[in-house]
Design an enzyme around this catalytic site. Structure first.
Site, PDB file in Angstrom:
ATOM      1  N   TYR A 144     -10.793 -14.916 -11.565  1.00  0.00           N
ATOM      2  CA  TYR A 144     -10.719 -13.927 -10.481  1.00  0.00           C
ATOM      3  C   TYR A 144     -11.793 -12.845 -10.664  1.00  0.00           C
ATOM      4  CZ  TYR A 144      -8.546 -10.514  -7.282  1.00  0.00           C
ATOM      5  OH  TYR A 144      -8.294  -9.631  -6.264  1.00  0.00           O
ATOM      6  N   ARG A 185       3.168  -9.837  -8.266  1.00  0.00           N
ATOM      7  CA  ARG A 185       2.591  -8.513  -8.494  1.00  0.00           C
ATOM      8  C   ARG A 185       3.715  -7.520  -8.740  1.00  0.00           C
ATOM      9  NH1 ARG A 185      -2.285  -8.359  -4.070  1.00  0.00           N
ATOM     10  NH2 ARG A 185      -1.042  -9.911  -2.987  1.00  0.00           N
ATOM     11  N   GLY A 206       5.267  -0.743 -20.928  1.00  0.00           N
ATOM     12  CA  GLY A 206       5.326  -0.025 -19.649  1.00  0.00           C
ATOM     13  C   GLY A 206       4.456   1.220 -19.604  1.00  0.00           C
ATOM     14  N   THR A 209      -1.086   1.874 -16.898  1.00  0.00           N
ATOM     15  CA  THR A 209      -1.037   2.573 -15.609  1.00  0.00           C
ATOM     16  C   THR A 209      -1.776   1.797 -14.520  1.00  0.00           C
ATOM     17  OG1 THR A 209      -3.089   3.815 -15.921  1.00  0.00           O
ATOM     18  CG2 THR A 209      -1.054   4.813 -16.796  1.00  0.00           C
ATOM     19  N   GLN A 275      -5.286   0.735 -18.156  1.00  0.00           N
ATOM     20  CA  GLN A 275      -5.226   1.834 -17.195  1.00  0.00           C
ATOM     21  C   GLN A 275      -6.171   1.554 -16.034  1.00  0.00           C
ATOM     22  OE1 GLN A 275      -6.545   5.329 -19.325  1.00  0.00           O
ATOM     23  NE2 GLN A 275      -8.537   4.453 -19.754  1.00  0.00           N
ATOM     24  N   ARG A 276      -5.843   2.141 -14.893  1.00  0.00           N
ATOM     25  CA  ARG A 276      -6.708   1.940 -13.740  1.00  0.00           C
ATOM     26  C   ARG A 276      -6.476   3.046 -12.725  1.00  0.00           C
ATOM     27  NH1 ARG A 276      -5.660  -3.331 -11.357  1.00  0.00           N
ATOM     28  NH2 ARG A 276      -6.907  -4.325 -12.928  1.00  0.00           N
TER      29      ARG A 276
HETATM   30  P1  NAD Z   1      -3.006 -12.644  -0.285  1.00  0.00           P
HETATM   31  O1  NAD Z   1      -2.886 -13.669  -1.347  1.00  0.00           O
HETATM   32  O2  NAD Z   1      -1.817 -12.275   0.493  1.00  0.00           O
HETATM   33  O3  NAD Z   1      -4.150 -13.056   0.760  1.00  0.00           O
HETATM   34  C1  NAD Z   1      -5.201 -13.929   0.493  1.00  0.00           C
HETATM   35  C2  NAD Z   1      -5.313 -14.920   1.655  1.00  0.00           C
HETATM   36  O4  NAD Z   1      -6.444 -15.786   1.410  1.00  0.00           O
HETATM   37  C3  NAD Z   1      -4.091 -15.821   1.784  1.00  0.00           C
HETATM   38  O5  NAD Z   1      -3.677 -15.881   3.118  1.00  0.00           O
HETATM   39  C4  NAD Z   1      -4.600 -17.183   1.297  1.00  0.00           C
HETATM   40  O6  NAD Z   1      -3.894 -18.272   1.866  1.00  0.00           O
HETATM   41  C5  NAD Z   1      -6.052 -17.120   1.715  1.00  0.00           C
HETATM   42  N1  NAD Z   1      -6.925 -18.029   0.953  1.00  0.00           N
HETATM   43  C6  NAD Z   1      -6.967 -18.219  -0.389  1.00  0.00           C
HETATM   44  N2  NAD Z   1      -7.899 -19.123  -0.706  1.00  0.00           N
HETATM   45  C7  NAD Z   1      -8.491 -19.498   0.481  1.00  0.00           C
HETATM   46  C8  NAD Z   1      -9.515 -20.422   0.818  1.00  0.00           C
HETATM   47  N3  NAD Z   1     -10.169 -21.115  -0.120  1.00  0.00           N
HETATM   48  N4  NAD Z   1      -9.838 -20.563   2.130  1.00  0.00           N
HETATM   49  C9  NAD Z   1      -9.198 -19.876   3.094  1.00  0.00           C
HETATM   50  N5  NAD Z   1      -8.213 -18.996   2.824  1.00  0.00           N
HETATM   51  C10 NAD Z   1      -7.872 -18.806   1.536  1.00  0.00           C
HETATM   52  O7  NAD Z   1      -3.643 -11.354  -0.992  1.00  0.00           O
HETATM   53  P2  NAD Z   1      -4.035  -9.922  -0.414  1.00  0.00           P
HETATM   54  O8  NAD Z   1      -3.409  -8.917  -1.299  1.00  0.00           O
HETATM   55  O9  NAD Z   1      -3.822  -9.841   1.045  1.00  0.00           O
HETATM   56  O10 NAD Z   1      -5.594  -9.899  -0.724  1.00  0.00           O
HETATM   57  C11 NAD Z   1      -6.581 -10.029   0.269  1.00  0.00           C
HETATM   58  C12 NAD Z   1      -7.959  -9.808  -0.360  1.00  0.00           C
HETATM   59  O11 NAD Z   1      -8.036  -8.493  -0.901  1.00  0.00           O
HETATM   60  C13 NAD Z   1      -8.271 -10.774  -1.509  1.00  0.00           C
HETATM   61  O12 NAD Z   1      -9.624 -11.149  -1.442  1.00  0.00           O
HETATM   62  C14 NAD Z   1      -8.019  -9.932  -2.736  1.00  0.00           C
HETATM   63  O13 NAD Z   1      -8.800 -10.357  -3.818  1.00  0.00           O
HETATM   64  C15 NAD Z   1      -8.429  -8.550  -2.250  1.00  0.00           C
HETATM   65  N6  NAD Z   1      -7.763  -7.510  -3.043  1.00  0.00           N
HETATM   66  C16 NAD Z   1      -6.442  -7.222  -2.866  1.00  0.00           C
HETATM   67  C17 NAD Z   1      -5.829  -6.255  -3.669  1.00  0.00           C
HETATM   68  C18 NAD Z   1      -4.393  -5.879  -3.509  1.00  0.00           C
HETATM   69  O14 NAD Z   1      -3.917  -5.080  -4.314  1.00  0.00           O
HETATM   70  N7  NAD Z   1      -3.660  -6.352  -2.547  1.00  0.00           N
HETATM   71  C19 NAD Z   1      -6.581  -5.586  -4.651  1.00  0.00           C
HETATM   72  C20 NAD Z   1      -7.920  -5.925  -4.808  1.00  0.00           C
HETATM   73  C21 NAD Z   1      -8.508  -6.878  -3.990  1.00  0.00           C
HETATM   74  N1  UDP Z   2       3.758  -6.019 -14.446  1.00  0.00           N
HETATM   75  C1  UDP Z   2       4.998  -5.776 -14.993  1.00  0.00           C
HETATM   76  N2  UDP Z   2       6.060  -6.502 -14.533  1.00  0.00           N
HETATM   77  C2  UDP Z   2       5.953  -7.424 -13.550  1.00  0.00           C
HETATM   78  C3  UDP Z   2       4.681  -7.663 -12.976  1.00  0.00           C
HETATM   79  C4  UDP Z   2       3.599  -6.945 -13.451  1.00  0.00           C
HETATM   80  O1  UDP Z   2       5.140  -4.919 -15.880  1.00  0.00           O
HETATM   81  O2  UDP Z   2       6.981  -8.029 -13.184  1.00  0.00           O
HETATM   82  C5  UDP Z   2       2.613  -5.215 -14.921  1.00  0.00           C
HETATM   83  C6  UDP Z   2       1.362  -6.028 -15.275  1.00  0.00           C
HETATM   84  O3  UDP Z   2       1.442  -6.477 -16.614  1.00  0.00           O
HETATM   85  C7  UDP Z   2       0.267  -4.997 -15.059  1.00  0.00           C
HETATM   86  C8  UDP Z   2       0.803  -4.138 -13.905  1.00  0.00           C
HETATM   87  O4  UDP Z   2       2.208  -4.373 -13.858  1.00  0.00           O
HETATM   88  O5  UDP Z   2       0.128  -4.180 -16.193  1.00  0.00           O
HETATM   89  C9  UDP Z   2       0.184  -4.486 -12.554  1.00  0.00           C
HETATM   90  O6  UDP Z   2       0.289  -5.889 -12.387  1.00  0.00           O
HETATM   91  P1  UDP Z   2      -0.138  -6.631 -11.052  1.00  0.00           P
HETATM   92  O7  UDP Z   2      -0.065  -8.083 -11.334  1.00  0.00           O
HETATM   93  O8  UDP Z   2       0.624  -6.096  -9.904  1.00  0.00           O
HETATM   94  O9  UDP Z   2      -1.667  -6.193 -10.800  1.00  0.00           O
HETATM   95  P2  UDP Z   2      -2.977  -6.144 -11.728  1.00  0.00           P
HETATM   96  O10 UDP Z   2      -2.638  -6.384 -13.146  1.00  0.00           O
HETATM   97  O11 UDP Z   2      -3.849  -7.184 -11.157  1.00  0.00           O
HETATM   98  O12 UDP Z   2      -3.454  -4.757 -11.507  1.00  0.00           O
END
Ligand code: NAD
Ligand code: UDP
Ligand code: UDP
Length: 310
Positions: A144, A185, A206, A209, A275-276
């Protein structure tokens, strides 16, 4: 009225973006392979005269005529993107090449949904766009993180080499209605567990962040980024700088759901960032944007949604 292609349009963020851009009067082509998205998310738009749905995988070429492209296709939760990591990298990299090739041919403006994961497990806090990140290239999250980093590289090379109109937004953790209940998530996990009075699973102690942005705020920034002048490419961070530990998040969810769930601790996944938090000075300056929705308020909306699908 513009013709707008949204890849990943049946996903969590993509489906809300379809709603927003339809409401603004545009013509929407939603492309998705339904890997993590669902027709249910866009069911209400299927009969709309300005909405069109296409099942398509962005790793294959796509020939359509559009004015703008929002490239969101990519699974976003660690559970889903690690399920078929090769496909995840292909989606980011081949998907970006195809969408950039399309943008080049039809002279469309193109926005990439990048991520805070490009910063990896950051040594700089909060993270400004100028920070290059600390990413493991060979770990379980790399498909990713590195896929998204390579997509950014491609966007900037198409910009330098072919003068494409690009916008790169780096999205920090965003939550809201239509998140997949089994998405893994943290926000969806905690809410689903709390509503079922099941144990709340905290990974590690936990203390790690995250900063959580409500989807309405995020989408406003995304559209503002697309509508900037041609001199603005990003990358620009979008997210909510209010930072919470996972323990704090669990306690807030427990309180809002009045749940009887107990908190339990499980092992921390490999390479989990400690952290983020976004530095959003650039978004404030260049987009005139900052998030408005407080975590408690956004969580209430999200909890109401999960109650309806329980
Ligand atoms: P999501 O998984 O709900 O949406 C992703 C969509 O892409 C899904 O509908 C999936 O079916 C489609 N998809 C996956 N692979 C595909 C392919 N090869 N061809 C066509 N469609 C495909 O996730 P989301 O949270 O809505 O994320 C949307 C975008 O935002 C993603 O690119 C993700 O990386 C980015 N993003 C989201 C977050 C967040 O916190 N939600 C954070 C950072 C980046
Ligand atoms: N996490 C957690 N319990 C869960 C799912 C996630 O404690 O059931 C934690 C995970 O380890 C991370 C944070 O929550 O530290 C955010 O995770 P998420 O998968 O939502 O997003 P990302 O790690 O990609 O920011
Ligand atoms: N492409 C696409 N739709 C288009 C134009 C191109 O999917 O309308 C794909 C095509 O598969 C190509 C890729 O985008 O391989 C990159 O296109 P580009 O024109 O940059 O390079 P080339 O065609 O020379 O490989």
């Amino acid at each position: 009225m513009k013709r707008i292609l949204i890849t990943g349009g049946a996903g969590f963020l993509g489906s809300h973006l379809c709603d927003k851009l339809i409401a603004e009067g545009h013509d929407i082509l939603c492309v998705d392979n339904y890997f993590t998205g669902s027709k249910k998310n866009i069911e209400h738009l299927l009969n709309h005269p300005r909405f069109e749905l296409m099942r398509h995988d962005v790793t294959f070429p796509l020939y359509v005529e559009v004015d703008e492209i929002y490239n969101l296709a990519c699974p976003a939760s660690p559970v889903h993107y690690q399920w078929d990591p090769v496909q995840t990298t292909k989606t980011s990299v081949h998907g970006a090449i195809n969408m950039l090739g399309l943008a080049k041919r039809v002279k469309a403006k193109i926005l990439q949904a990048s991520t805070s994961e490009v910063y990896g497990d950051p040594e700089v806090h909060p993270q400004p766009e100028s920070y290059w990140g600390k990413v493991n290239p060979i770990g379980p999250r790399s498909c990713y993180d590195e896929g998204k980093r390579c997509a950014e590289t491609l966007f900037f090379d198409y910009w330098r080499q072919h003068q494409l109109k690009i916008k790169v937004v780096r999205i920090f953790n965003t939550y809201g209605p239509r998140m997949h209940p089994n998405d893994g998530r943290v926000v969806s996990n905690f809410i689903v567990q709390a509503l079922k009075n099941q144990d709340i699973t905290i990974y590690g102690d936990g203390s790690q962040t995250r900063s959580f942005c409500y989807m309405d705020d995020l989408l406003e920034a995304m559209v503002k980024a697309m509508n900037t002048g041609n001199d603005f490419t990003g990358p620009v961070n979008i997210g909510n700088p209010e930072e919470f530990s996972m323990l704090e998040l669990a306690e807030i969810v427990l309180k809002l759901t009045r749940s009887k769930s107990k908190i339990i601790f499980q092992s921390l996944p490999q390479d989990d960032p400690k952290q983020r938090k976004p530095d959003i000075s650039l978004a404030k300056r260049a987009l005139g944007w900052e998030p408005k929705v407080r975590l408690q308020d956004g969580l209430k909306e999200t909890i109401s949604y999960f109650k309806t699908i329980a």
